[in-house]
Design an enzyme around this catalytic site. Sequence first.
Site, PDB file in Angstrom:
ATOM      1  N   CYS A  51      -0.439  53.112 -26.407  1.00 41.08           N
ATOM      2  CA  CYS A  51      -1.386  53.783 -27.297  1.00 41.08           C
ATOM      3  C   CYS A  51      -0.795  55.138 -27.678  1.00 41.08           C
ATOM      4  O   CYS A  51      -0.392  55.916 -26.807  1.00 41.08           O
ATOM      5  CB  CYS A  51      -2.724  53.967 -26.587  1.00 41.08           C
ATOM      6  N   CYS A  54      -3.065  58.141 -26.105  1.00 40.11           N
ATOM      7  CA  CYS A  54      -3.150  58.458 -24.673  1.00 40.11           C
ATOM      8  C   CYS A  54      -1.988  57.944 -23.835  1.00 40.11           C
ATOM      9  O   CYS A  54      -1.873  58.285 -22.666  1.00 40.11           O
ATOM     10  CB  CYS A  54      -4.461  57.948 -24.092  1.00 40.11           C
ATOM     11  N   CYS A 100      -8.392  50.886 -27.682  1.00 42.31           N
ATOM     12  CA  CYS A 100      -7.777  51.215 -26.398  1.00 42.31           C
ATOM     13  C   CYS A 100      -8.904  51.421 -25.378  1.00 42.31           C
ATOM     14  O   CYS A 100      -9.828  52.198 -25.624  1.00 42.31           O
ATOM     15  CB  CYS A 100      -6.938  52.485 -26.535  1.00 42.31           C
ATOM     16  N   CYS A 103      -8.828  55.389 -24.014  1.00 36.01           N
ATOM     17  CA  CYS A 103      -9.261  56.549 -24.810  1.00 36.01           C
ATOM     18  C   CYS A 103     -10.179  56.184 -25.971  1.00 36.01           C
ATOM     19  O   CYS A 103     -10.600  57.059 -26.714  1.00 36.01           O
ATOM     20  CB  CYS A 103      -8.054  57.320 -25.324  1.00 36.01           C
ATOM     21  N   CYS A 125      -3.718  42.113 -34.730  1.00 31.67           N
ATOM     22  CA  CYS A 125      -3.144  42.777 -35.895  1.00 31.67           C
ATOM     23  C   CYS A 125      -3.336  44.280 -35.676  1.00 31.67           C
ATOM     24  O   CYS A 125      -4.438  44.799 -35.830  1.00 31.67           O
ATOM     25  CB  CYS A 125      -3.876  42.284 -37.140  1.00 31.67           C
TER      26      CYS A 125
END
Length: 138
Positions: A51, A54, A100, A103, A125
């Site tokens: 991510c 984070c 995510c 976060c 996607c």
Amino acid sequence: MDLSKTDLPQTEDEWRVRLTPAEFRVLRQADTEAPFTGEYTDTKTKGVYRCRACGAELFTSDTKFDSHCGWPSFFQPLAEDRVRYIEDNSMGMRRVEVRCANCDSHLGHVFEGEGYGTPTDQRYCINSISLTLEPRED
């Protein structure tokens, strides 16, 4: 950089300082980058996708496949507890948003039943701008 939940920005203003305007639009406001423009759309580099907000590990290159849809596509996350799902009825269709789990940043959407020859029949996607790639050597 793998930030724990206690180290994460607590307000959208704090996120705005931490991220570029383009990153903020996608990660925090659930926008979508233009197709075929992201840095990881056609990448074949082996490694772990994290991510961008984070640093949490989300996907691996082993589950990335060529969907030719304009965004990086994966057939499964690294582990189910790495992402969370939200029903998205915007744009006149039913979709499933992927965020995510660490976060709560927007990553993209997951689709199924499209006929790709993958083990899960799913296509995560994901916006390139939502990710960073940590290369690994084989």
